[in-house]
Design a protein around this motif. Structure first.
Motif, PDB file in Angstrom:
ATOM      1  N   PRO A 145       0.821  -1.199   0.000  1.00 23.58           N
ATOM      2  CA  PRO A 145       0.000   0.000   0.000  1.00 23.58           C
ATOM      3  C   PRO A 145       0.865   1.263   0.000  1.00 23.58           C
ATOM      4  O   PRO A 145       1.925   1.286   0.598  1.00 23.58           O
ATOM      5  N   VAL A 146       0.372   2.269  -0.639  1.00 21.28           N
ATOM      6  CA  VAL A 146       1.085   3.539  -0.712  1.00 21.28           C
ATOM      7  C   VAL A 146       0.769   4.347   0.532  1.00 21.28           C
ATOM      8  O   VAL A 146      -0.381   4.465   0.928  1.00 21.28           O
ATOM      9  N   LYS A 147       1.777   4.884   1.150  1.00 17.90           N
ATOM     10  CA  LYS A 147       1.602   5.711   2.336  1.00 17.90           C
ATOM     11  C   LYS A 147       1.590   7.183   1.925  1.00 17.90           C
ATOM     12  O   LYS A 147       2.229   7.573   0.956  1.00 17.90           O
ATOM     13  N   ALA A 148       0.899   8.007   2.698  1.00 17.96           N
ATOM     14  CA  ALA A 148       0.815   9.442   2.402  1.00 17.96           C
ATOM     15  C   ALA A 148       1.930  10.212   3.101  1.00 17.96           C
ATOM     16  O   ALA A 148       1.941  11.421   3.080  1.00 17.96           O
ATOM     17  N   TYR A 149       2.854   9.527   3.732  1.00 14.25           N
ATOM     18  CA  TYR A 149       3.920  10.192   4.461  1.00 14.25           C
ATOM     19  C   TYR A 149       5.219   9.420   4.263  1.00 14.25           C
ATOM     20  O   TYR A 149       5.213   8.266   3.856  1.00 14.25           O
ATOM     21  N   GLY A 150       6.337  10.084   4.536  1.00 15.21           N
ATOM     22  CA  GLY A 150       7.628   9.423   4.485  1.00 15.21           C
ATOM     23  C   GLY A 150       8.236   9.285   3.112  1.00 15.21           C
ATOM     24  O   GLY A 150       9.100   8.461   2.890  1.00 15.21           O
ATOM     25  N   ARG A 151       7.823  10.087   2.159  1.00 16.61           N
ATOM     26  CA  ARG A 151       8.357   9.993   0.802  1.00 16.61           C
ATOM     27  C   ARG A 151       9.378  11.090   0.540  1.00 16.61           C
ATOM     28  O   ARG A 151       9.173  12.240   0.881  1.00 16.61           O
ATOM     29  N   THR A 152      10.461  10.721  -0.108  1.00 19.64           N
ATOM     30  CA  THR A 152      11.453  11.702  -0.537  1.00 19.64           C
ATOM     31  C   THR A 152      11.030  12.228  -1.901  1.00 19.64           C
ATOM     32  O   THR A 152      10.644  11.463  -2.776  1.00 19.64           O
ATOM     33  N   LYS A 153      11.118  13.541  -2.072  1.00 25.63           N
ATOM     34  CA  LYS A 153      10.780  14.153  -3.357  1.00 25.63           C
ATOM     35  C   LYS A 153      12.038  14.787  -3.940  1.00 25.63           C
ATOM     36  O   LYS A 153      12.829  15.392  -3.213  1.00 25.63           O
ATOM     37  N   VAL A 154      12.223  14.660  -5.250  1.00 28.46           N
ATOM     38  CA  VAL A 154      13.369  15.233  -5.944  1.00 28.46           C
ATOM     39  C   VAL A 154      12.843  15.978  -7.163  1.00 28.46           C
ATOM     40  O   VAL A 154      12.094  15.418  -7.962  1.00 28.46           O
ATOM     41  N   TRP A 155      13.235  17.237  -7.318  1.00 27.73           N
ATOM     42  CA  TRP A 155      12.881  18.037  -8.472  1.00 27.73           C
ATOM     43  C   TRP A 155      14.095  18.088  -9.400  1.00 27.73           C
ATOM     44  O   TRP A 155      15.183  18.489  -8.979  1.00 27.73           O
ATOM     45  N   VAL A 156      13.897  17.690 -10.654  1.00 24.08           N
ATOM     46  CA  VAL A 156      14.990  17.610 -11.617  1.00 24.08           C
ATOM     47  C   VAL A 156      14.667  18.513 -12.800  1.00 24.08           C
ATOM     48  O   VAL A 156      13.552  18.497 -13.331  1.00 24.08           O
ATOM     49  N   ALA A 157      15.677  19.287 -13.235  1.00 26.83           N
ATOM     50  CA  ALA A 157      15.511  20.167 -14.389  1.00 26.83           C
ATOM     51  C   ALA A 157      15.529  19.342 -15.669  1.00 26.83           C
ATOM     52  O   ALA A 157      15.928  18.173 -15.672  1.00 26.83           O
ATOM     53  N   THR A 158      15.132  19.949 -16.772  1.00 25.84           N
ATOM     54  CA  THR A 158      15.103  19.242 -18.046  1.00 25.84           C
ATOM     55  C   THR A 158      16.498  18.832 -18.511  1.00 25.84           C
ATOM     56  O   THR A 158      16.639  17.895 -19.282  1.00 25.84           O
ATOM     57  N   ASN A 159      17.533  19.528 -18.011  1.00 29.53           N
ATOM     58  CA  ASN A 159      18.902  19.171 -18.396  1.00 29.53           C
ATOM     59  C   ASN A 159      19.499  18.105 -17.474  1.00 29.53           C
ATOM     60  O   ASN A 159      20.656  17.735 -17.611  1.00 29.53           O
TER      61      ASN A 159
ATOM     62  N   PHE B 212       2.718  14.171  10.100  1.00 27.78           N
ATOM     63  CA  PHE B 212       2.225  12.925  10.669  1.00 27.78           C
ATOM     64  C   PHE B 212       0.782  13.030  11.145  1.00 27.78           C
ATOM     65  O   PHE B 212       0.098  12.017  11.304  1.00 27.78           O
ATOM     66  N   LEU B 213       0.277  14.242  11.340  1.00 23.00           N
ATOM     67  CA  LEU B 213      -1.062  14.417  11.898  1.00 23.00           C
ATOM     68  C   LEU B 213      -2.158  13.788  11.038  1.00 23.00           C
ATOM     69  O   LEU B 213      -3.040  13.098  11.556  1.00 23.00           O
ATOM     70  N   TYR B 214      -2.132  14.012   9.741  1.00 20.90           N
ATOM     71  CA  TYR B 214      -3.189  13.469   8.881  1.00 20.90           C
ATOM     72  C   TYR B 214      -3.186  11.941   8.878  1.00 20.90           C
ATOM     73  O   TYR B 214      -4.240  11.324   9.098  1.00 20.90           O
ATOM     74  N   PRO B 215      -2.034  11.284   8.628  1.00 23.15           N
ATOM     75  CA  PRO B 215      -2.056   9.818   8.674  1.00 23.15           C
ATOM     76  C   PRO B 215      -2.440   9.274  10.045  1.00 23.15           C
ATOM     77  O   PRO B 215      -3.069   8.213  10.133  1.00 23.15           O
TER      78      PRO B 215
ATOM     79  N   GLY C  62      -1.643   1.172  10.358  1.00 25.37           N
ATOM     80  CA  GLY C  62      -2.111  -0.017   9.655  1.00 25.37           C
ATOM     81  C   GLY C  62      -3.564  -0.348   9.963  1.00 25.37           C
ATOM     82  O   GLY C  62      -4.374   0.517  10.306  1.00 25.37           O
ATOM     83  N   ALA C  63      -3.892  -1.618   9.864  1.00 22.76           N
ATOM     84  CA  ALA C  63      -5.271  -2.077  10.073  1.00 22.76           C
ATOM     85  C   ALA C  63      -5.794  -1.775  11.477  1.00 22.76           C
ATOM     86  O   ALA C  63      -6.938  -1.320  11.620  1.00 22.76           O
ATOM     87  N   PRO C  64      -4.993  -1.983  12.542  1.00 24.00           N
ATOM     88  CA  PRO C  64      -5.515  -1.632  13.872  1.00 24.00           C
ATOM     89  C   PRO C  64      -5.816  -0.136  14.007  1.00 24.00           C
ATOM     90  O   PRO C  64      -6.803   0.240  14.635  1.00 24.00           O
TER      91      PRO C  64
END
Length: 85
Positions: free
Chosen positions: A1-15, A36-39, A47-49
């Motif tokens: 499952p995809v989580k809504a938190y804990g993801r690294t984001k990288v912005w890359v230019a066209t070059n 963390f508040l929303y999750p 998780g399920a619990p």
């Protein structure tokens, strides 16, 4: 499952150059807490619990709202009968 938190984001230019990165694990504590508040409130973080607990709490809140409205109606009817003329 995809989580809504804990993801690294990288912005890359066209070059191909990296413009900006955002690693949530290296973010300041205040930002980690607010992310963390929303999750935590949806139960996704535990998780399920956690989802089951969020569901039960939602039902409890709904019941408390219904009980409050019912009590208000009963008291309103009782006070309407006791009005002095």
């Amino acid at each position: 499952p995809v989580k809504a938190y804990g993801r690294t984001k990288v912005w890359v230019a066209t070059n191909g150059h990296v413009l900006k990165t955002h690693d949530p694990l290296k973010a300041p504590a205040a930002r980690q807490f607010t992310k963390f508040l929303y999750p935590a409130h949806t139960g996704e973080a535990f998780g399920a619990p956690g989802r089951a607990l969020a569901f039960v709490i939602g039902l409890w809140l709904l019941g408390m709202g219904a009980l409050g409205v019912t009590m208000w109606i009963v008291r309103h009817r009782q006070s309407a009968r006791k009005k002095p003329w």
